[in-house]
Design an enzyme around this catalytic site. Sequence first.
Site, PDB file in Angstrom:
ATOM      1  N   LYS A   7       0.834  -1.195   0.000  1.00 53.33           N
ATOM      2  CA  LYS A   7       0.000   0.000   0.000  1.00 53.33           C
ATOM      3  C   LYS A   7       0.873   1.252   0.000  1.00 53.33           C
ATOM      4  O   LYS A   7       0.592   2.221  -0.707  1.00 53.33           O
ATOM      5  CB  LYS A   7      -0.929  -0.009   1.225  1.00 53.33           C
ATOM      6  CG  LYS A   7      -1.881   1.175   1.253  1.00 53.33           C
ATOM      7  CD  LYS A   7      -2.825   1.114   2.456  1.00 53.33           C
ATOM      8  CE  LYS A   7      -3.755   2.312   2.463  1.00 53.33           C
ATOM      9  NZ  LYS A   7      -4.648   2.310   3.646  1.00 53.33           N
ATOM     10  N   HIS A  12       2.675   6.031  -2.469  1.00 55.20           N
ATOM     11  CA  HIS A  12       3.739   7.033  -2.328  1.00 55.20           C
ATOM     12  C   HIS A  12       4.940   6.916  -3.254  1.00 55.20           C
ATOM     13  O   HIS A  12       5.734   7.845  -3.322  1.00 55.20           O
ATOM     14  CB  HIS A  12       4.233   7.044  -0.879  1.00 55.20           C
ATOM     15  CG  HIS A  12       3.145   7.321   0.105  1.00 55.20           C
ATOM     16  ND1 HIS A  12       2.473   8.530   0.169  1.00 55.20           N
ATOM     17  CD2 HIS A  12       2.572   6.540   1.052  1.00 55.20           C
ATOM     18  CE1 HIS A  12       1.552   8.469   1.115  1.00 55.20           C
ATOM     19  NE2 HIS A  12       1.589   7.268   1.662  1.00 55.20           N
ATOM     20  N   PRO A  42      -7.472  13.705   0.890  1.00 56.63           N
ATOM     21  CA  PRO A  42      -7.191  15.151   0.892  1.00 56.63           C
ATOM     22  C   PRO A  42      -5.745  15.523   0.558  1.00 56.63           C
ATOM     23  O   PRO A  42      -5.503  16.499  -0.138  1.00 56.63           O
ATOM     24  CB  PRO A  42      -7.538  15.600   2.308  1.00 56.63           C
ATOM     25  CG  PRO A  42      -8.123  14.427   3.003  1.00 56.63           C
ATOM     26  CD  PRO A  42      -7.899  13.206   2.191  1.00 56.63           C
ATOM     27  N   VAL A  43      -4.789  14.754   1.079  1.00 56.60           N
ATOM     28  CA  VAL A  43      -3.375  15.077   0.885  1.00 56.60           C
ATOM     29  C   VAL A  43      -2.600  13.791   0.648  1.00 56.60           C
ATOM     30  O   VAL A  43      -2.848  12.792   1.324  1.00 56.60           O
ATOM     31  CB  VAL A  43      -2.791  15.779   2.144  1.00 56.60           C
ATOM     32  CG1 VAL A  43      -1.328  16.147   1.922  1.00 56.60           C
ATOM     33  CG2 VAL A  43      -3.588  17.010   2.503  1.00 56.60           C
ATOM     34  N   ASN A  44      -1.688  13.806  -0.304  1.00 59.76           N
ATOM     35  CA  ASN A  44      -0.832  12.638  -0.519  1.00 59.76           C
ATOM     36  C   ASN A  44       0.493  13.074  -1.112  1.00 59.76           C
ATOM     37  O   ASN A  44       0.541  13.994  -1.924  1.00 59.76           O
ATOM     38  CB  ASN A  44      -1.509  11.636  -1.453  1.00 59.76           C
ATOM     39  CG  ASN A  44      -0.779  10.314  -1.495  1.00 59.76           C
ATOM     40  OD1 ASN A  44      -0.764   9.570  -0.512  1.00 59.76           O
ATOM     41  ND2 ASN A  44      -0.148  10.017  -2.612  1.00 59.76           N
ATOM     42  N   LYS A  66       4.209  11.394  14.203  1.00 63.34           N
ATOM     43  CA  LYS A  66       3.196  12.380  14.591  1.00 63.34           C
ATOM     44  C   LYS A  66       2.219  11.808  15.611  1.00 63.34           C
ATOM     45  O   LYS A  66       1.702  12.532  16.454  1.00 63.34           O
ATOM     46  CB  LYS A  66       2.420  12.860  13.353  1.00 63.34           C
ATOM     47  CG  LYS A  66       3.214  13.845  12.500  1.00 63.34           C
ATOM     48  CD  LYS A  66       2.454  14.196  11.230  1.00 63.34           C
ATOM     49  CE  LYS A  66       3.284  15.121  10.335  1.00 63.34           C
ATOM     50  NZ  LYS A  66       2.742  15.204   8.977  1.00 63.34           N
ATOM     51  N   HIS A 119       4.125   3.623   6.128  1.00 61.26           N
ATOM     52  CA  HIS A 119       3.336   4.836   6.310  1.00 61.26           C
ATOM     53  C   HIS A 119       4.219   6.038   6.020  1.00 61.26           C
ATOM     54  O   HIS A 119       5.382   6.056   6.416  1.00 61.26           O
ATOM     55  CB  HIS A 119       2.803   4.874   7.753  1.00 61.26           C
ATOM     56  CG  HIS A 119       2.312   6.222   8.198  1.00 61.26           C
ATOM     57  ND1 HIS A 119       1.123   6.743   7.775  1.00 61.26           N
ATOM     58  CD2 HIS A 119       2.857   7.153   9.020  1.00 61.26           C
ATOM     59  CE1 HIS A 119       0.968   7.960   8.330  1.00 61.26           C
ATOM     60  NE2 HIS A 119       2.009   8.216   9.080  1.00 61.26           N
TER      61      HIS A 119
END
Length: 124
Positions: A7, A12, A42-44, A66, A119
């Site tokens: 994934k 990415h 929304p963001v990548n 984070k 991630h």
Amino acid sequence: KESAAAKFERQHMDPSTSSASSSDYCNQMMQSRKMTQDRCKPVNTFVHESLADVQAVCFQKNVACKNGQSNCYQSNSAMHITDCRESGNSNYPNCVYKATQAEKHIIVACEGNPYVPVHFDGSV
């Protein structure tokens, strides 16, 4: 089922592009990499480096994620990335994105055996 490592690669990794040449890049990539199927993500961030170079980050500088977990790593060197952000006129299923190119250090979370990125946590 898609593994976390697979994934990460789908969402990415784009080593074949040196940088996003056009504003269409994000619109095309977000769609082809299946991040607009049930909603507009929304963001990548896409990383334009080899998979080996990105996997190597798992053995570089250990930093806090984070979310507070301790399995994040910051790249020693800056990498070519493209940030895709949903723009104001985006409306599912017509997801519209704005591309921003940068050269930044990436931060990824790693796990598993082999120890690989699962991630994308951010860039600095």
